[in-house]
Design an enzyme around this catalytic site. Structure first.
Site, PDB file in Angstrom:
ATOM      1  N   SER A 178       0.801  -1.227   0.000  1.00 28.73           N
ATOM      2  CA  SER A 178       0.000   0.000   0.000  1.00 28.73           C
ATOM      3  C   SER A 178       0.832   1.273   0.000  1.00 28.73           C
ATOM      4  O   SER A 178       0.331   2.322  -0.391  1.00 28.73           O
ATOM      5  CB  SER A 178      -0.968  -0.003   1.181  1.00 28.73           C
ATOM      6  N   HIS A 206      -5.760  -3.015  -2.578  1.00 29.19           N
ATOM      7  CA  HIS A 206      -5.512  -2.073  -3.674  1.00 29.19           C
ATOM      8  C   HIS A 206      -5.563  -2.704  -5.065  1.00 29.19           C
ATOM      9  O   HIS A 206      -5.427  -2.008  -6.062  1.00 29.19           O
ATOM     10  CB  HIS A 206      -4.163  -1.377  -3.468  1.00 29.19           C
ATOM     11  N   LYS A 237     -12.157   1.092  -1.378  1.00 33.83           N
ATOM     12  CA  LYS A 237     -11.143   1.747  -2.202  1.00 33.83           C
ATOM     13  C   LYS A 237     -11.643   1.808  -3.650  1.00 33.83           C
ATOM     14  O   LYS A 237     -12.552   2.556  -3.924  1.00 33.83           O
ATOM     15  CB  LYS A 237      -9.808   1.055  -1.993  1.00 33.83           C
TER      16      LYS A 237
HETATM   17  C1  LIG Z   1      -6.725   0.160   3.477  1.00 35.03           C
HETATM   18  C2  LIG Z   1      -6.146  -1.163   3.745  1.00 35.03           C
HETATM   19  C3  LIG Z   1      -6.715  -2.016   4.697  1.00 35.03           C
HETATM   20  C4  LIG Z   1      -7.827  -1.574   5.577  1.00 35.03           C
HETATM   21  O1  LIG Z   1      -9.029  -1.509   4.880  1.00 35.03           O
HETATM   22  P1  LIG Z   1     -10.202  -0.564   5.410  1.00 35.03           P
HETATM   23  O2  LIG Z   1     -11.412  -1.065   4.750  1.00 35.03           O
HETATM   24  O3  LIG Z   1      -9.828   0.828   5.035  1.00 35.03           O
HETATM   25  O4  LIG Z   1     -10.235  -0.745   6.905  1.00 35.03           O
HETATM   26  C5  LIG Z   1      -6.191  -3.274   4.825  1.00 35.03           C
HETATM   27  N1  LIG Z   1      -5.133  -3.675   4.089  1.00 35.03           N
HETATM   28  C6  LIG Z   1      -4.529  -2.867   3.192  1.00 35.03           C
HETATM   29  C7  LIG Z   1      -3.372  -3.374   2.394  1.00 35.03           C
HETATM   30  C8  LIG Z   1      -5.017  -1.587   3.005  1.00 35.03           C
HETATM   31  O5  LIG Z   1      -4.415  -0.764   2.143  1.00 35.03           O
END
Ligand SMILES: *Cc1c(COP(=O)(O)O)cnc(C)c1O
Length: 393
Positions: A178, A206, A237
């Protein structure tokens, strides 16, 4: 009475104090920040689905039909038709027997990992995995072995070292890292997990909706869709909604329903969010989705090449997440402030999110950016980089 004053002050002194910025209005490629329109270069709304008419309409209809809240946890009385529909959709999307929705990616990772692994088990975790994976591993009480980032050889050595031990083995990695935007070496991980009889979990927060011909994620891109035990992904996302999922065999999903505490002890997602997620899969699976993925990939490529041309280190990015390496915390935050003066909104990323000395601008592209937007962003970053002496060009 001051309880935390000193600690807060030392965060400020180290340039590590965090605060929130206020966005007025909706989420698109331009947002109103502090009363001024800026180009958004730090959103995970990669495909622009967060303000897509189809998602908004689905959410509104769901509220009218099913109400605002779900009223309870799934295992009590909060299991509604939309939960089941969304899970069926996710399982079909990922090509698994079953799926389970969690309330967020954070809740999914802490819940899944602490259910799958326990005392006496081993968790092999990439050093750059997301904080929610780190926390899930801590919560599990299993022994956590962190392997050097994407280093398949080192992971093999570690698995060999622990060959004789009893207990479950779980290998876990981000599909797309990320903060660096590079891809997990999934082919290597799959080979190792098969050879050593480990379970493999991939967090595709992602990659979901974005990567692979049909947007199925990093596993589709790497051709290993059917060789991963637990596909974890998020809906907040690229999918523009909220929540997360595990997609896996029926056996694993049954196990999670019974053991994942973040699933069991939390009120289920509300109808509007579920309906928006289902609509998001409709868009991702449509020709529009394919077009959006193409636009996003073109923008990412143009941006990364542009930054590299003016001397930035993009840290191995292979996706729509494109970091620009800066180094120190203070200069990274100054960089981000000056970009804002130029009308570009990018967050600087500091410890503890990334290791000390590897602060960076974490830039994220969107399908909604135009070629001119991308050019403008590269030019502004090059300009500020020169002012601050961050690049040689
Ligand atoms: C954003 C993210 C999460 C958390 O997800 P949310 O739905 O925002 O709590 C978990 N793992 C990765 C790799 C992320 O980028």
């Amino acid at each position: 009475m001051q309880i935390f004053g000193e600690e807060l002050e030392s965060l400020r002194e180290a340039g590590l104090f965090r605060s929130m910025r206020l966005i007025e209005g909706g989420q698109s490629s331009r947002v109103i920040l502090d009363g001024r329109e800026v180009l958004l270069l730090c959103s995970n709304n990669y495909l622009g689905l967060a303000d897509h008419p189809q998602l908004k309409e689905a959410a509104i209809k769901a509220v009218e039909r099913f109400g605002a809240g779900s009223g309870a946890a799934r295992l009590v009385s909060g299991n509604m038709e939309l939960h089941v529909q969304l899970e069926e959709r996710i399982a079909a999307f990922k090509g698994t027997e079953a799926a389970l929705i969690f309330n967020s990616g954070y809740a999914a990772n802490t819940g899944i990992i602490s259910a799958i692994a326990g005392r006496g088990d081993l968790i092999f975790s990439d050093r750059l995995n997301h904080a929610s994976i780190v926390d899930g591993a801590l919560l599990s009480r299993a022994k956590v072995i962190r392997y050097p980032h994407n280093d398949i050889k080192a992971l093999r050595r570690l698995l060999e070292e622990h060959r004789g031990t009893v207990g479950r083995r779980l290998i876990v990695a981000d599909g797309v890292f990320s903060m660096d935007g590079d891809l997990a070496k999934l082919a290597g991980l799959v080979t190792l997990k098969e050879e050593f009889g480990a379970l493999l979990m991939v967090d595709d927060a992602h990659g979901t909706g974005v990567l692979g011909e049909h947007g199925r994620g990093s596993a589709e891109l790497c051709g290993v869709m059917d060789r991963i035990d637990i596909h974890m992904g998020t809906l907040g996302k690229a999918l523009g909604s909220f929540g997360a999922y595990a997609a896996a065999s029926k056996e694993i999903i049954d196990f999670l329903v019974n053991k994942a505490r973040s699933f069991i002890f939390s009120t289920s997602l509300p109808p509007a969010v579920l309906a928006a997620s289902i609509a998001a899969f409709d868009v991702v699976d449509s020709p529009t989705g394919a077009d959006l993925r193409k636009r996003l990939a073109a923008n990412s490529c143009q941006f990364k090449e542009g930054l590299e041309k003016v001397g930035f280190n993009t840290m191995g990015s292979e996706t729509q997440i494109v970091p620009a390496f800066v180094g120190g915390a203070e200069e990274t935050m100054e960089f981000s402030r000056r970009l804002l003066d130029e009308g570009i909104f990018v967050q600087g990323i500091r410890p503890p999110t990334v290791p000390v000395g590897s602060c960076r601008l974490r830039c994220t592209l969107m399908a909604a950016h135009t070629e001119a937007d991308v050019d403008r962003a590269v030019t502004a970053i090059a300009h500020v980089g020169k002012q601050l002496g961050v690049t040689g060009c």
